[in-house]
Each structure stands twice: as structure tokens, then as C-alpha cells.
Design an enzyme around this catalytic site. Sequence first.
Site, PDB file in Angstrom:
ATOM      1  N   ARG A   1     -17.442   0.999  -1.397  1.00 46.73           N
ATOM      2  CA  ARG A   1     -16.444   0.518  -0.449  1.00 46.73           C
ATOM      3  C   ARG A   1     -16.934  -0.818   0.095  1.00 46.73           C
ATOM      4  O   ARG A   1     -18.042  -0.888   0.617  1.00 46.73           O
ATOM      5  CB  ARG A   1     -16.313   1.533   0.697  1.00 46.73           C
TER       6      ARG A   1
ATOM      7  N   ARG B   1      -8.343  11.239  -7.024  1.00 46.40           N
ATOM      8  CA  ARG B   1      -9.222  10.435  -6.172  1.00 46.40           C
ATOM      9  C   ARG B   1     -10.646  10.998  -6.154  1.00 46.40           C
ATOM     10  O   ARG B   1     -11.612  10.262  -6.139  1.00 46.40           O
ATOM     11  CB  ARG B   1      -8.621  10.422  -4.757  1.00 46.40           C
TER      12      ARG B   1
ATOM     13  N   ARG C   1      -3.603   8.987  -5.658  1.00 47.72           N
ATOM     14  CA  ARG C   1      -4.288   8.018  -6.516  1.00 47.72           C
ATOM     15  C   ARG C   1      -4.658   8.650  -7.846  1.00 47.72           C
ATOM     16  O   ARG C   1      -5.258   9.729  -7.879  1.00 47.72           O
ATOM     17  CB  ARG C   1      -5.543   7.505  -5.828  1.00 47.72           C
TER      18      ARG C   1
ATOM     19  N   LYS D   1       0.854  -1.193   0.000  1.00 51.28           N
ATOM     20  CA  LYS D   1       0.000   0.000   0.000  1.00 51.28           C
ATOM     21  C   LYS D   1       0.888   1.241   0.000  1.00 51.28           C
ATOM     22  O   LYS D   1       1.625   1.492   0.946  1.00 51.28           O
ATOM     23  CB  LYS D   1      -0.898  -0.001   1.240  1.00 51.28           C
TER      24      LYS D   1
END
Length: 572
Positions: free
Chosen positions: A406, A261, A246, A241
Site C-alpha cells: 500500500r 481481494r 475486486r 472508484k
Amino acid sequence: MTFRELSEYFYRLEQITSRLEMADILRDLLERAKAEEIDKVVYLTLGELMPAFRGVEFGVSEKLMMEALSKASGVKVKQVEALYKQKGDLGETAQGIISWQGRGLSLVRVYEELLDVARTRGTLDKVMKLINLLKGLSGFEAKYAVRVIIGRLRLGVGDATIIDALSLTMGDKELKPYIERAYNLCSDLGLVAKRLKEGGLDAIREFKIQVGYPIRMALAERVSSAEEIIQRLRRCAIEAKYDGFRLQVHKDGSKVEIYSRNLEPMTEMFPDVVKAVIGDIKAQSVILEGEALAVNEETGEFYPFQVTIQRKRKYSVEEYAKEYPLRLFVFDLLYLEGEDYTVKPYIERRRALEELLTHTNTLRASEMFITDSVKEVEAFFEDAITRGLEGIMAKRLDAPYTAGSRNFNWIKLKRSYRGSLADTIDVVIVGYYYGRGARAKLGIGGILVAVYEPSTDTFKTISKVGSGFTEEEWVRLKEMLDKIRLDHRHPRVDSLMDVDVWVEPRYVITVNADEITRSPLHTAGRTLEEPGYALRFPRAVSFIREDKNPEDANTVEEIIRLYQLQKRVSVE
Ligand code: ATP
């Protein structure tokens, strides 16, 4: 539809406080709009001209707006300023100043003029266009046009409310998941509304990914141990990670677009990534996702996130790119040569991704291995931490890429700190307090923060935060909050607490806390029978998170999960 009719809807939306009523008014509005109007209606209702990823901004300051108002009306700037001071709202100021009737312009015409203002570069030309626009509007219409231009429409309508209203227009709540899916694939609610109007449900069912329309990002759940990862996923992929930025990269021939993101255009910020994608990726059309990170080429070490993000502020991005070369650790493939990869299982996407990348200096696949052993996961995690990484990501091998949601298809395990929660929490600022003692002189002593509840599209309070910022940051924060202050609680904020100043729920900050407790004072997770959740000893660990929208804050459900995780850890 005329712009006056749209303004009347805005007027009604402004008056109500219940979200159900809001969806009803919106349904009525969306039903009335024609196919060539509906996208514009959607954007304007959200207070914008286009989805954020198009990067269209008005670039009209309050000062410039007042100048245009003065020139259009012949009223002196000083008087315009005085009226603004009295009203506290530039829209109402315009309404107070404009005495003419307007030309009864159509909504499409006003939209085009607004777009023209936004696209005009020079200040003088901008003012001329503004004057022209104002002269065609009545005071009532100008009130809303002006608010859109300076970014203060604030009807309290969010994406989720529009999606609800769109599914109501089809007369069936069951259709909502299809509309959501289409939205997740293109991030453009105006486009979704238009397709629905033109082609009905079939068009929405057949909705396809298009290069140049960002896909809403898949997000990860969190756990507190390697054991739980294996319990949940069994044999799975484990990746490093990276703590960077992003990026979703879209390539169409020699054209490359990059989105952040929260789906803002970032292409200009990453010329090195653009170059690498054009040079190294042979496929014609492709959508990739990865984490960009500045690396020290000599030592191979990663620079902290702060260094990577710096290029956002640097004057010369090209120079900065030379000094701090970036590496993009690509971790997903969403689209390739006309084919939607989001529906394919992870393992297949990964295989295709590895075939696609040539492993050059800038573009690399994220580190990955497959295992079902807790020990191996733990060892990799420890190693990642010692190498300065943030932790690990675990991915379910047979899961599709779940755009915009998510869930446990992706799981993050991060370094945790003793005496504090297993992870930081992202919260939205909904109001502030003047503060006492030394802070009183700054005019701000604390903020009230909330988490997101997607089922009602509202923000539920979870804590007051009074520490973590430097004095300078408090001053800057107050300035930013004053620009979005409201004279009442925002309709999407659910709070039992009072504040000195309510603000629009717009800014996200990251906080750390010692633990989550139950508290009757807060509305996060509160039901008739049970108290809410609150943070104990919260402290800010970031300033405003520019990469997050309010709806990207943690959700109530996640807070409840963190609460349960923490209980489990303390029992062990
Ligand atoms: P989130 O993005 O889930 O809302 P966040 O912004 O607070 O949360 P984290 O909790 O640190 O970020 O973890 C998720 C983020 O980790 C992803 O959004 C992505 O930017 C980053 N990331 C780093 N490495 C990877 C990887 N190998 N696979 C997926 N995401 C990764």
C-alpha cells in the site's frame, strides 16, 4: 523427515510466546526440510494443505472427526465427546484416545493422505480415509494432524514469520525483499520456499509471474482532499472508484481463473465474467484486475455492493447472474503474452489495457482521465458522488504495479461524513466481553479490536466496540468467535487490556468512529514515551468482512496518518 519430527517442531512452537524465538525454530525446521518436503512443511505450519487460492478444504466437521476417532479406536462416540468436552480441543482428545504407536510415517506420506481426505467427496469414504490415517499415527502425531484437519492448528505463525525464517535460512536478512517479491508475485509461500531450496537466491531473483498464481494486490493510500492528490502526484490519472468486488482475472487460452481481494478462488461465482473474458479478449495469456459490479441494465445505475455480493450466497449463480448482470470495470493489466507488466509504468499498462478491451457490455475499462488541475479533480469527484460512486482513485503515471503493498502510487479519495473520520477503519477482533445488563443474556456485550503492525507481524489493540450490530448479529458473532476461542492471549496479539474470552485474530470488521484520540490503554502506536491511539465512539458498519484476511486490516501507520489528517482538517 518424519511426521513425528514435524510434530515435535509444532510442539515447540506451541510453547513459546516470543516471535523472535518462533523465527529461530522455524529457520531450523526449514533448513532441515528437503526440497520435496519444504513446501508441505510450510503449508502445514500455516495450518493448511495448500495456499487459500487453490480452494482445498477438508470438509471435516468436529462431529465427523469424532466419529472417525471412535471407529479407529473402538472407543464409543459418547466417550469421545465426553473427553472433548473436558479437554476443549479435538487434537488433545485424539491424543488421549490413541494408545497405539503409529507407523513412523514420513511427512510426505502423511501430507498425501491428508490431501486425499480433503479431495474425497462422500462422507463415508472420507471417514474411511480418516480412520486409515489415524491408525498410522501415534497419539502425539494425531494431535497435530487432527488440528490441521479441523482447521485449528493455531501455531500463531503467519506469512511474515515464514518469510523472516526463510531469509534467516539464507543467513542474510538483506535477502528478505527478494523473498517478499517472489511471494507477492505468486501468493504461494510453499512454492517460494521450494524454489529457494532448489535454486538458491538466483532462482528467487529470477522469479516470474505465472498465470494461475494470483499476484498479491496493490493497495491505495488515502487523503482528504483533491488538493493533496495533486500536491503528491502532480499530473496523474484520475479514475472512478467503484464499490463492488475486486477481481483478479487470469486467462490462459480458454482457461480462466478468478481470485478475490484476499486471493480466494471465485471462478464459479462469476460465470458471466469467465464467458466475457474468453469471448472478448483475444490475447492468449493475460492477467487483469477490475471491480465487478451489478448494474441495472435499464437505467445504467449501479446496484449497492450488497446486491453484488449476494451471488456469493445464492444457490444458483447462473440465475442470479441473469437477474443482476455484472460489469467488470477493468483498471489494470499485470501480465500479457508472457510479459510481466507489473514493472511497467501505469500509463503504459493502461495503454495496452485499452487496446486489449473491446468495450463490450460486461468488460469495460474504468473511467479515466489525466490532469494536474485540482479543480478538475474536484469536479470529477463531485460528479462521481452524485452518480452514486464511492469516490475517486488517483494513480501515479510513472509508477509500476506494486504487488502486495500500500503506498501513494494509488490514492483514494472517498465521500466523507460529517462528524466522523474521513474513512472507515478495518479492524481485527481479538477477544470479547460477556456484557452487562440486557446484553448479558446474549453472552456477548462488546469486542476488543486491533489493527495490524506489519513490522512485527502483530495485532495492536485500538478500541472496544459495543455498538453497530443487531441483536441477531451479536448472537451470530458469538457463535463464530466461540469456535476460535483461546484460553490465553494469542501470541501475535499485543494488548494491555483484558477480555473475558480471547480469540484467534481471524475476523475483520469495518468500523466508523468520531475521531482518533491518544490513549494509554491501547497498544496501537504506543511507545515507551508515548500513549497509543484509540477510537472515539466506534460503531461497527459491517458484519465479518469475508473478503479480508487479518493482515488486511488497517495498519498502525495508517491510523497515525488518519490521526494527522484529522488534526489538519480540524485546524482548517
Ligand atoms: P483496500 O482494498 O485498500 O484495503 P478497502 O477494501 O477498504 O481498502 P477501499 O478503501 O474502498 O477498499 O478502496 C480500495 C479498493 O477500491 C480497491 O481494493 C478496489 O477494490 C476498489 N476500486 C474501485 N475502483 C477502483 C479503481 N478504479 N482502481 C483501483 N481500485 C478500485
